[in-house]
Scaffold this active site. Sequence first.
Site, mmCIF file in Angstrom:
data_model
loop_
_atom_site.group_PDB
_atom_site.id
_atom_site.type_symbol
_atom_site.label_atom_id
_atom_site.label_comp_id
_atom_site.label_asym_id
_atom_site.label_seq_id
_atom_site.Cartn_x
_atom_site.Cartn_y
_atom_site.Cartn_z
ATOM 1 C CD GLU A 24 75.075 30.458 29.068
ATOM 2 O OE1 GLU A 24 74.995 29.427 28.035
ATOM 3 O OE2 GLU A 24 75.189 30.534 29.808
ATOM 4 N NE ARG A 72 69.120 24.462 29.200
ATOM 5 C CZ ARG A 72 69.707 23.625 29.517
ATOM 6 N NH1 ARG A 72 71.250 23.082 29.513
ATOM 7 N NH2 ARG A 72 68.917 21.861 30.119
ATOM 8 C CG ASP A 123 73.115 25.444 27.147
ATOM 9 O OD1 ASP A 123 74.210 25.183 27.859
ATOM 10 O OD2 ASP A 123 72.815 24.190 27.186
ATOM 11 N NE ARG A 147 72.147 28.423 31.463
ATOM 12 C CZ ARG A 147 72.187 27.214 30.960
ATOM 13 N NH1 ARG A 147 72.807 27.736 30.030
ATOM 14 N NH2 ARG A 147 72.338 26.456 32.032
ATOM 15 C CG ASP A 172 77.377 23.564 27.584
ATOM 16 O OD1 ASP A 172 78.120 24.218 28.163
ATOM 17 O OD2 ASP A 172 76.219 22.797 26.665
#
Length: 296
Positions: free
Chosen positions: A220, A234, A237, A225, A239
């Site tokens: 990122e 952003r 991202d 970011r 996750d």
Amino acid sequence: MSCPVAGLQVKARKGGKREMKRREEDIIRIENLEVFAYHGVYSWEREEGQRFYINAALYVETGKAVQEDLLELSVDYGAVCHFMSRFMNENPCNLIETAAERLAAAVLLAFSPVRGITLEIRKPDAPIGLPFESVSAEISRRWSTAYLAMGSSLGDREAHIRNAVEAMEEEPKIRVKKVSELIPTAPYGGAAREEFLNGAMEIETLFTPEQLLDCLHALEEAAGRVRKERWADRTLDLDILLYEDLILWTERLAIPHPDMINREFVLKPLAQIAPYVLHPVCREPVRALLERLSGR
């Protein structure tokens, strides 16, 4: 949308040792492999060397190899023995714990049929100054399956996501297995203003969840970011949604992702690549979670 916490699975222990075996895997054992190496804190240990003994349990899917009776479909344990002996000799460490960690990773990277390994390194000539048989360090490591969410709302969104996927493909401790289509998504959370592209990815990794999180944060940052406002627009991202059937809650990381069951832009691409993977808390497959959320 909510889901109750189901009963947690407790992994059995046999003989006081961690049991790693999966239903589809068998075990090939290597016991008391003697090697000569240069591990130790003291300079004379690093210069003169000494004996070490290796015990290894290799977790391998042997079904097809057994049916065909072909070595190339299994793992050549002779080759594994020579590899471990050479690696131990050529990669000195201060601690046998470090030696075990590095050797386990090296075996898992070098021999693709090996899905996991329990490895013990014994040091019978350790400089203790008292009568003893040996000291040892034992660890268990394996390839773990994880599912990731990907998103971008700034700049060249598709390029940001593509570059992250390519970077993971180049990381030795990550194997990218499946990547979903990218879907356009309206801003989420109130702070974002731009349209997102979202997707999902299935990987196998030797990273722990915390190490994987560090890797994703590095990607990122490489994409530019900036973390100022929660849920803001952003460049990238990434996750962790699921990591095996792990349930984890720490200050840094929650697995499963705590809000994934409420996000269609997460469940829709995830259902493309893993429709029948179970959420470890809800104990429902991703496809059913998506259908419930979308009202079908």
